[in-house]
Scaffold this active site. Structure first.
Site, PDB file in Angstrom:
ATOM      1  N   HIS A  62     -66.344  13.280  97.780  1.00  7.40           N
ATOM      2  CA  HIS A  62     -67.174  12.731  98.858  1.00  7.40           C
ATOM      3  C   HIS A  62     -68.621  13.190  98.670  1.00  7.40           C
ATOM      4  O   HIS A  62     -68.876  14.329  98.251  1.00  7.40           O
ATOM      5  CB  HIS A  62     -66.632  13.201 100.217  1.00  7.40           C
ATOM      6  N   ASN A  88     -61.949   9.099 107.921  1.00  6.94           N
ATOM      7  CA  ASN A  88     -62.373  10.440 107.484  1.00  6.94           C
ATOM      8  C   ASN A  88     -62.973  11.145 108.699  1.00  6.94           C
ATOM      9  O   ASN A  88     -64.091  10.837 109.103  1.00  6.94           O
ATOM     10  CB  ASN A  88     -63.413  10.314 106.360  1.00  6.94           C
ATOM     11  N   TRP A  89     -62.198  12.083 109.236  1.00  6.94           N
ATOM     12  CA  TRP A  89     -62.656  12.755 110.465  1.00  6.94           C
ATOM     13  C   TRP A  89     -63.620  13.910 110.186  1.00  6.94           C
ATOM     14  O   TRP A  89     -64.089  14.574 111.108  1.00  6.94           O
ATOM     15  CB  TRP A  89     -61.443  13.254 111.258  1.00  6.94           C
ATOM     16  N   GLY A 140     -66.114   6.915 108.674  1.00 11.73           N
ATOM     17  CA  GLY A 140     -66.368   8.255 109.182  1.00 11.73           C
ATOM     18  C   GLY A 140     -66.510   8.261 110.691  1.00 11.73           C
ATOM     19  O   GLY A 140     -65.526   8.242 111.437  1.00 11.73           O
ATOM     20  N   GLY A 141     -67.749   8.258 111.166  1.00 10.84           N
ATOM     21  CA  GLY A 141     -68.028   8.395 112.596  1.00 10.84           C
ATOM     22  C   GLY A 141     -67.195   7.495 113.499  1.00 10.84           C
ATOM     23  O   GLY A 141     -66.619   7.946 114.499  1.00 10.84           O
ATOM     24  N   SER A 178     -71.247   3.929 107.409  1.00 14.78           N
ATOM     25  CA  SER A 178     -71.581   3.428 108.753  1.00 14.78           C
ATOM     26  C   SER A 178     -70.808   2.167 109.136  1.00 14.78           C
ATOM     27  O   SER A 178     -71.320   1.316 109.872  1.00 14.78           O
ATOM     28  CB  SER A 178     -73.090   3.194 108.866  1.00 14.78           C
TER      29      SER A 178
END
Ligand code: PEP
Length: 266
Positions: A97, A13-14, A237-238, A216
């Site tokens: 989300h 997920n950018w 994500g990150g 995370s």
């Protein structure tokens, strides 16, 4: 009892990062660095980068997803995107989300209507659920997630049934983007509760529904979650914006995928 062999899935997920040019380049590089066909890989860039990412991923086996969709079919909704508009650009879609629940006040009922739109357009939905920190600390994590599922899936059940392709991402809100992760055992216990809840809501095959952990996840932490038989991958994500991290995450996921294929009842 034989467990169903569920595919291992890593979804990137950018969020609101990357320009179309950068996104195409990054997607192509990640596809090369994660070339593990036993792991289903999906990249969800911003809407404006879907076409560039789709072109970069052609022939790589990596699939494309959107990060959101509107709850209505069409109409006077300035700036919004309907599910039918995503056909040909994406085959997956993240729904519900926690950042949208927080920033756009998305309700469970609204999320349920988005799931219906996904099903109509043939998009495989990834439904995100998860408790806030105060809910976990009050011992209400499971109750919260069950309520979210019921609030959304009862809407889809009443409108023709729950999508058999549904994927659920368990994402404790306190773990998203914070560097803090849930413990693998807690995520696995929640995955059990999610499958139970889905069965009660009218999904007899919930045992074969993929459940991802999100919050995370990095190449260092993914192993703890994939060691749990009830967890089938991650929504990342990150770390999904970093090629080395994605390479490490998918390499670890491939170990689980291989083990599942070789010993399906283990
Ligand atoms: C997410 O966006 O769904 C997510 C889990 O983000 P992060 O990995 O950055 O916590």
């Amino acid at each position: 009892m034989m467990r169903p062999v569920r595919t291992v899935l890593i979804v990137a997920n950018w969020k609101m990062n990357t320009s179309p040019t950068d996104a195409g380049e990054l997607a192509g590089t990640i596809a090369k660095a994660t070339d593990e066909r036993l792991v289903r890989r999906v990249i969800c860039p911003p809407y404006v980068s879907l076409a560039a990412v789709g072109q970069a991923l052609a022939g790589t086996g990596v699939e494309v997803g959107a990060q959101n969709v509107h709850a209505e079919v069409s109409g006077a909704y300035t700036g919004e995107i309907a599910a039918s508009m995503l056909v040909g650009l994406a085959s997956w879609c993240i729904v519900g989300h926690s950042e949208r629940r927080r920033d756009q006040a998305e309700s469970d009922e609204l999320v349920g209507r988005k799931l219906i739109r996904c099903r109509e357009a043939g998009l495989t939905p990834i439904l995100c659920v998860g408790e806030r920190l105060e809910e976990r600390e009050a011992g209400r994590a499971e109750e919260t997630v069950r309520r979210q599922l019921e609030g959304s899936l009862s809407v889809t059940a009443a409108a023709g049934g729950i999508d058999p392709e549904l994927v659920i991402a368990y994402e404790p809100v306190w773990a998203i983007g914070t560097g803090r992760t849930a413990r693998g055992a807690d995520a696995a216990a929640m995955a059990d509760a999610i499958r139970d809840s889905c069965r009660e809501l009218g999904m007899p095959d919930a045992g074969s529904m993929p459940i991802l952990y999100g919050g995370s996840v990095t190449s260092a932490s993914i192993g703890e979650f994939l060691a749990e038989p009830g967890i089938d991958g991650a929504l990342v994500g990150g770390a999904s914006l970093k090629v080395d991290e994605m390479a490490g995450i998918v390499a670890r996921a491939a170990l689980t995928a291989r083990a599942r294929v070789e010993a399906p009842s283990a």
